[in-house]
Design an enzyme around this catalytic site. Structure first.
Site, mmCIF file in Angstrom:
data_model
loop_
_atom_site.group_PDB
_atom_site.id
_atom_site.type_symbol
_atom_site.label_atom_id
_atom_site.label_comp_id
_atom_site.label_asym_id
_atom_site.label_seq_id
_atom_site.Cartn_x
_atom_site.Cartn_y
_atom_site.Cartn_z
ATOM 1 N N GLY A 164 79.925 34.282 31.460
ATOM 2 C CA GLY A 164 81.255 34.242 30.812
ATOM 3 C C GLY A 164 81.435 33.745 29.326
ATOM 4 O O GLY A 164 80.290 33.287 28.784
ATOM 5 N N ASN A 165 82.533 33.286 29.171
ATOM 6 C CA ASN A 165 82.663 32.531 27.863
ATOM 7 C C ASN A 165 83.941 31.804 27.991
ATOM 8 O O ASN A 165 84.378 31.673 29.033
ATOM 9 C CB ASN A 165 82.781 33.634 26.841
ATOM 10 C CG ASN A 165 83.936 34.708 26.852
ATOM 11 O OD1 ASN A 165 85.320 34.268 26.765
ATOM 12 N ND2 ASN A 165 83.790 35.960 27.135
#
Ligand code: CTP
Length: 346
Positions: free
Chosen positions: A151-152
């Site tokens: 993810g980020n």
């Protein structure tokens, strides 16, 4: 505190309150109040103040679905909207009692965000009235196995702020939200997605009728080529684990390559760790050209700005020039500057 227009008449409370306020918010607004506003009644302190004030008015109707959908209420709402009053759409959900449907009071935080968007702008006009805006927000998650993902750090706050600011300016808004932990922006259609692939499909679907698409989401550029169907175990992997990543589709570039006659207006974001403005502008113009879009909003991430932060500082570029810029400001402040640049292209 004065609560009646007939208390301390010499104080003319409705005049004092109406002239002193920057914004009037009525939440919840009942069917009866909406009807009395539409008639221009002034038989209590609230309705007299509403007739008196020149400040923007926001109302958030809440009532049972049947009352909301009643032709009388719908006519009244139409009348108020033509007078420039912002009538927020009620939320859909559980109502007082056992039934559910449209008519629920939206989460107060979403109402507050639209009000803040109005207050942080000098011009109260609804310059985007009827304009269809699709905004992507948040950060995608690419599954590795049933329990893990890549993810980020995007929180979705910038996309949420754009949605709220666009609603405050009269736009019809759809938000494609990737993993955003916040109540739906009031009045927007919200499509929740998880991965870059899901975001791609949802954005394509909601671009068909859009006048403007703003890609504020942080979309993964790579995803695991193979997703394990059961949890990857560490036993037997003493040497570590190698993940093979494959490229995802660049959603914005795909939209840029397939639109005709520059419609819809396309806006991208460029998150860069580049503190020098000249370099930031040239990186943004490079992205603008390669993705064939109209505007790129470049923001420096890191140094307490951008991802996970409540503030942002941006430069907005077109093919030829810098068309907007902010100092370090709230994400709503950025949203309004982005929408100013969009508005001038429409
Ligand atoms: N974007 C997209 N699809 C992707 C990756 C990015 O639509 N697969 C969009 C983002 O929503 C943003 C813009 O492209 O509006 C720029 O994203 P950014 O991450 O800054 O740049 P990238 O194009 O991914 O390039 P790089 O990461 O190499 O800087």
């Amino acid at each position: 505190m004065t609560t009646s227009v007939f208390d301390q008449v010499d104080e003319v409370a409705h005049v004092r309150i109406a002239q002193a306020c920057d914004l009037v918010v009525i939440a919840p607004a009942t069917a009866d109040l909406i009807a009395r506003m539409a008639m221009g009644r002034a038989d209590d302190l609230l309705t007299s103040t509403l007739l008196m004030t020149t400040a923007p008015i926001v109302i958030s109707p809440a009532m049972h679905t049947e009352m909301w959908r009643h032709p009388a209420t719908q006519e009244n709402v139409k009348t108020l909207r033509t007078r420039g009053i912002r009538v927020l759409e009620p939320a859909v959900g559980r109502l007082t009692g056992k039934d559910s449907g449209p008519g629920r009071l939206p989460d107060p935080r979403s109402i507050a965000l639209v009000c803040e968007a109005l207050l942080c702008r000098d011009d109260p006009s609804q310059d985007l009235a009827g304009v269809r805006v699709t905004v992507s927000a948040g950060g995608t998650r690419e599954p590795i196995d049933p329990v893990r993902y890549l993810g980020n750090r995007s929180s979705g706050r910038q996309g949420w702020a754009i949605a709220a600011a666009a609603i405050a300016r009269g736009a019809i808004v759809t938000v494609v939200a990737a993993n955003v932990d916040a109540p739906d922006p009031v009045g927007a259609e919200v499509v929740r997605v998880e991965s870059a692939g899901e975001l791609h499909s949802a954005v394509l679907e909601h671009t068909k009728n859009a006048d403007v698409v703003i890609m504020a989401a942080a979309v993964a550029d790579f995803r695991p080529g193979d997703v394990a169907t059961s949890k990857i175990k560490k036993s037997g992997a003493d040497e570590g684990l190698r993940l093979e990543l494959v490229r995802t589709t660049d959603v914005l570039a795909d939209l840029g390559a397939h639109r005709s006659e520059h419609r819809p207006v396309l806006v991208g974001f460029a998150a860069e760790t580049e503190p020098d403005e000249e370099n930031l502008v040239s990186l943004a113009q490079g992205k603008l050209a390669s993705k064939q879009v109209d505007l790129v909003v470049a923001n420096e991430v890191g140094s307490g700005l951008g991802f996970e932060s409540r503030e942002n500082r941006v430069v907005i570029v077109s093919e030829a020039a810098v068309v907007g810029r902010t100092e370090r400001t709230s994400k709503l402040g950025v949203a309004n500057v982005v929408l100013d640049a969009v508005s001038s292209l429409l």
